[in-house]
Write a protein that holds these residues in place. Structure first.
Motif, PDB file in Angstrom:
ATOM      1  N   TRP A 179      52.807  46.509   7.503  1.00 30.89           N
ATOM      2  CA  TRP A 179      53.919  45.798   6.860  1.00 30.89           C
ATOM      3  C   TRP A 179      55.123  45.704   7.797  1.00 30.89           C
ATOM      4  N   ILE A 180      55.494  46.825   8.415  1.00 33.47           N
ATOM      5  CA  ILE A 180      56.645  46.833   9.307  1.00 33.47           C
ATOM      6  C   ILE A 180      56.363  46.008  10.562  1.00 33.47           C
ATOM      7  N   SER A 181      55.146  46.116  11.089  1.00 29.41           N
ATOM      8  CA  SER A 181      54.794  45.367  12.288  1.00 29.41           C
ATOM      9  C   SER A 181      54.845  43.861  12.046  1.00 29.41           C
ATOM     10  N   LEU A 182      54.326  43.416  10.905  1.00 31.78           N
ATOM     11  CA  LEU A 182      54.360  41.992  10.582  1.00 31.78           C
ATOM     12  C   LEU A 182      55.795  41.517  10.386  1.00 31.78           C
ATOM     13  N   GLY A 183      56.606  42.341   9.715  1.00 30.05           N
ATOM     14  CA  GLY A 183      58.008  41.987   9.553  1.00 30.05           C
ATOM     15  C   GLY A 183      58.726  41.912  10.887  1.00 30.05           C
ATOM     16  N   GLN A 184      58.386  42.814  11.794  1.00 28.13           N
ATOM     17  CA  GLN A 184      58.977  42.776  13.127  1.00 28.13           C
ATOM     18  C   GLN A 184      58.586  41.497  13.860  1.00 28.13           C
ATOM     19  N   ASN A 185      57.325  41.084  13.714  1.00 26.72           N
ATOM     20  CA  ASN A 185      56.895  39.821  14.313  1.00 26.72           C
ATOM     21  C   ASN A 185      57.703  38.654  13.768  1.00 26.72           C
ATOM     22  N   LEU A 186      57.897  38.631  12.447  1.00 29.21           N
ATOM     23  CA  LEU A 186      58.696  37.568  11.839  1.00 29.21           C
ATOM     24  C   LEU A 186      60.121  37.581  12.378  1.00 29.21           C
ATOM     25  N   ALA A 187      60.701  38.778  12.496  1.00 31.47           N
ATOM     26  CA  ALA A 187      62.086  38.898  12.949  1.00 31.47           C
ATOM     27  C   ALA A 187      62.237  38.433  14.393  1.00 31.47           C
ATOM     28  N   PHE A 188      61.292  38.817  15.257  1.00 33.25           N
ATOM     29  CA  PHE A 188      61.415  38.435  16.660  1.00 33.25           C
ATOM     30  C   PHE A 188      61.075  36.964  16.875  1.00 33.25           C
ATOM     31  N   LEU A 189      60.238  36.390  16.046  1.00 29.62           N
ATOM     32  CA  LEU A 189      60.043  34.941  16.102  1.00 29.62           C
ATOM     33  C   LEU A 189      61.342  34.231  15.730  1.00 29.62           C
ATOM     34  N   ALA A 190      62.059  34.766  14.744  1.00 30.74           N
ATOM     35  CA  ALA A 190      63.345  34.194  14.347  1.00 30.74           C
ATOM     36  C   ALA A 190      64.365  34.312  15.479  1.00 30.74           C
ATOM     37  N   ILE A 191      64.370  35.452  16.170  1.00 31.32           N
ATOM     38  CA  ILE A 191      65.273  35.627  17.309  1.00 31.32           C
ATOM     39  C   ILE A 191      64.941  34.616  18.402  1.00 31.32           C
ATOM     40  N   ALA A 192      63.651  34.481  18.721  1.00 29.66           N
ATOM     41  CA  ALA A 192      63.236  33.560  19.771  1.00 29.66           C
ATOM     42  C   ALA A 192      63.576  32.122  19.423  1.00 29.66           C
ATOM     43  N   GLY A 221      66.129  31.220  17.665  1.00 31.10           N
ATOM     44  CA  GLY A 221      67.559  31.048  17.488  1.00 31.10           C
ATOM     45  C   GLY A 221      67.989  30.936  16.047  1.00 31.10           C
ATOM     46  N   GLU A 222      67.207  31.500  15.126  1.00 33.12           N
ATOM     47  CA  GLU A 222      67.558  31.425  13.712  1.00 33.12           C
ATOM     48  C   GLU A 222      68.557  32.516  13.345  1.00 33.12           C
ATOM     49  N   GLU A 223      69.320  32.266  12.298  1.00 37.22           N
ATOM     50  CA  GLU A 223      70.314  33.224  11.844  1.00 37.22           C
ATOM     51  C   GLU A 223      69.665  34.369  11.068  1.00 37.22           C
ATOM     52  N   ALA A 224      70.345  35.501  11.042  1.00 37.54           N
ATOM     53  CA  ALA A 224      69.966  36.683  10.250  1.00 37.54           C
ATOM     54  C   ALA A 224      68.499  37.058  10.407  1.00 37.54           C
ATOM     55  N   PRO A 225      68.034  37.306  11.633  1.00 41.71           N
ATOM     56  CA  PRO A 225      66.617  37.679  11.807  1.00 41.71           C
ATOM     57  C   PRO A 225      66.280  39.027  11.190  1.00 41.71           C
ATOM     58  N   ASN A 226      67.295  39.907  11.050  1.00 41.29           N
ATOM     59  CA  ASN A 226      67.029  41.233  10.488  1.00 41.29           C
ATOM     60  C   ASN A 226      66.535  41.171   9.055  1.00 41.29           C
ATOM     61  N   ASP A 227      66.853  40.085   8.338  1.00 37.34           N
ATOM     62  CA  ASP A 227      66.388  39.937   6.960  1.00 37.34           C
ATOM     63  C   ASP A 227      64.873  39.824   6.881  1.00 37.34           C
ATOM     64  N   ARG A 228      64.233  39.429   7.965  1.00 37.59           N
ATOM     65  CA  ARG A 228      62.788  39.194   7.952  1.00 37.59           C
ATOM     66  C   ARG A 228      61.978  40.467   8.204  1.00 37.59           C
ATOM     67  N   LEU A 229      62.651  41.548   8.569  1.00 33.61           N
ATOM     68  CA  LEU A 229      61.942  42.770   8.916  1.00 33.61           C
ATOM     69  C   LEU A 229      61.100  43.301   7.763  1.00 33.61           C
ATOM     70  N   PHE A 230      61.528  43.057   6.533  1.00 33.08           N
ATOM     71  CA  PHE A 230      60.801  43.576   5.370  1.00 33.08           C
ATOM     72  C   PHE A 230      60.113  42.456   4.580  1.00 33.08           C
ATOM     73  N   GLN A 231      59.852  41.326   5.245  1.00 30.21           N
ATOM     74  CA  GLN A 231      59.240  40.180   4.572  1.00 30.21           C
ATOM     75  C   GLN A 231      57.773  39.981   4.948  1.00 30.21           C
ATOM     76  N   GLY A 232      57.155  40.990   5.536  1.00 28.83           N
ATOM     77  CA  GLY A 232      55.762  40.834   5.944  1.00 28.83           C
ATOM     78  C   GLY A 232      54.745  41.218   4.896  1.00 28.83           C
ATOM     79  N   TRP A 233      55.204  41.649   3.711  1.00 30.95           N
ATOM     80  CA  TRP A 233      54.271  42.140   2.697  1.00 30.95           C
ATOM     81  C   TRP A 233      53.195  41.130   2.289  1.00 30.95           C
ATOM     82  N   PRO A 234      53.508  39.831   2.118  1.00 34.34           N
ATOM     83  CA  PRO A 234      52.443  38.890   1.697  1.00 34.34           C
ATOM     84  C   PRO A 234      51.290  38.778   2.685  1.00 34.34           C
ATOM     85  N   PHE A 235      51.486  39.227   3.903  1.00 40.26           N
ATOM     86  CA  PHE A 235      50.462  39.059   4.933  1.00 40.26           C
ATOM     87  C   PHE A 235      49.710  40.348   5.257  1.00 40.26           C
ATOM     88  N   VAL A 236      50.043  41.439   4.557  1.00 42.24           N
ATOM     89  CA  VAL A 236      49.477  42.739   4.907  1.00 42.24           C
ATOM     90  C   VAL A 236      47.968  42.770   4.724  1.00 42.24           C
TER      91      VAL A 236
END
Length: 286
Positions: free
Chosen positions: A110-123, A125-140
């Motif tokens: 869960w954390i790893s997938l959220g981290q992937n989402l967050a770093f994709l957002a950083i790459a 240039g999207e705003e508030a990438p930290n919000d995505r850190l806990f959004q990986g649950w649907p893909f677990v």
């Protein structure tokens, strides 16, 4: 899902493994479309990652280390709880042990997938990438199943190689040489499969692909340059080793940088633009 190798797609067809196409080549009107797409080349990927990392240093550091500390904390709790159990009470001991093992796998995924989402957002240039850190649950669940399929695939590859090697060893009077050679070939084959499928988690969180589709998509996409994929992983290893050797302090920055490097590598591999927040002299668009 269309394979990467489909020849000459029509202009209106979507092949999301291939880079966007311009009408007049790199120097014509189509260049605006491709401006932020990083070529799948190690030097270009590293340069683009460094450009983004400098602009978004603290979000990168914060997200990477938050994820790391959370996983580490779960492991510490597991050690404390299981360490206080008595092995004599085997039913309780094994129940708690396997509960933590399964729970740890789910939590870290869960954390790893959220981290992937967050770093994709950083790459991107999207705003508030930290919000995505806990959004990986649907893909677990999909990610766990894909991981199990991949482990089974690697085990099958090893068996295909080692079984004939063991047979040859028996025929040769129980010689160890065929087994050693078979082991080397098996390790190389497993490493190759791992390199070709390394992107499956990104395809799951970014494209919402299923178990087999994510593995298949990664296999097709990395066919563009398996050598570059290998160099990318060696760069990740070398950067973190350098951070470790710098009195461990370097890991504070090397871990976030290499995590971002993998995200930029995925975007480069799939032809997606970075679209930085602010265009500047160090922007990939330049």
């Amino acid at each position: 899902m269309e394979p990467v190798t489909k020849p000459d797609p029509a202009p209106d067809e979507l092949d999301y493994y291939a880079p966007p196409r311009g009408e007049s080549g790199p120097s014509g009107p189509g260049r605006d479309v491709e401006a932020d797409v990083v070529p799948f080349d190690l030097g270009c990927i590293v340069a683009a990652t460094w450009s983004v990392f400098k602009r978004r240093l603290w979000p990168s550091v914060g997200i990477a280390w938050t994820a790391y500390i959370l996983v580490l904390a779960f492991g510490q709790v597991q050690s404390l709880v299981t360490g206080r159990l008595s092995p004599a009470d085997r039913p309780t001991y094994y129940f708690v042990y396997f509960a933590f093992f399964f729970g740890g796998s789910v939590f870290s995924t869960w954390i790893s997938l959220g981290q992937n989402l967050a770093f994709l957002a950083i790459a991107r240039g999207e705003e508030a990438p930290n919000d995505r850190l806990f959004q990986g649950w649907p893909f677990v669940l999909t990610s766990l199943l894909a991981g199990l399929v991949l482990v089974g695939l690697m085990a099958g590859v090893a068996l295909i190689v080692l079984a004939p090697a063991a047979l040859l060893a028996e025929v040769a009077g129980r010689s160890i040489l065929p087994v050693v050679l078979g082991g080397v070939v098996a390790m190389v084959a497993i490493a190759y499969v791992a390199l070709r499928t390394w992107q499956f988690a990104y395809f799951i969180v970014d494209r919402n692909l299923g178990v087999m589709d994510s593995l298949r998509a990664s296999w097709w996409a990395t066919g563009r340059g398996p050598g570059t994929v290998l160099l990318l992983y060696l760069t990740v290893f070398a950067a973190n080793l350098a951070g470790l050797l710098c009195f461990v302090v370097g890991l504070i920055f090397s871990i976030p940088f290499t995590t971002l490097l993998l995200a930029v590598g995925y975007l480069s591999l799939t032809g997606q633009p970075l679209r930085p927040l602010e265009a500047g002299p160090d922007s990939p668009a330049e």
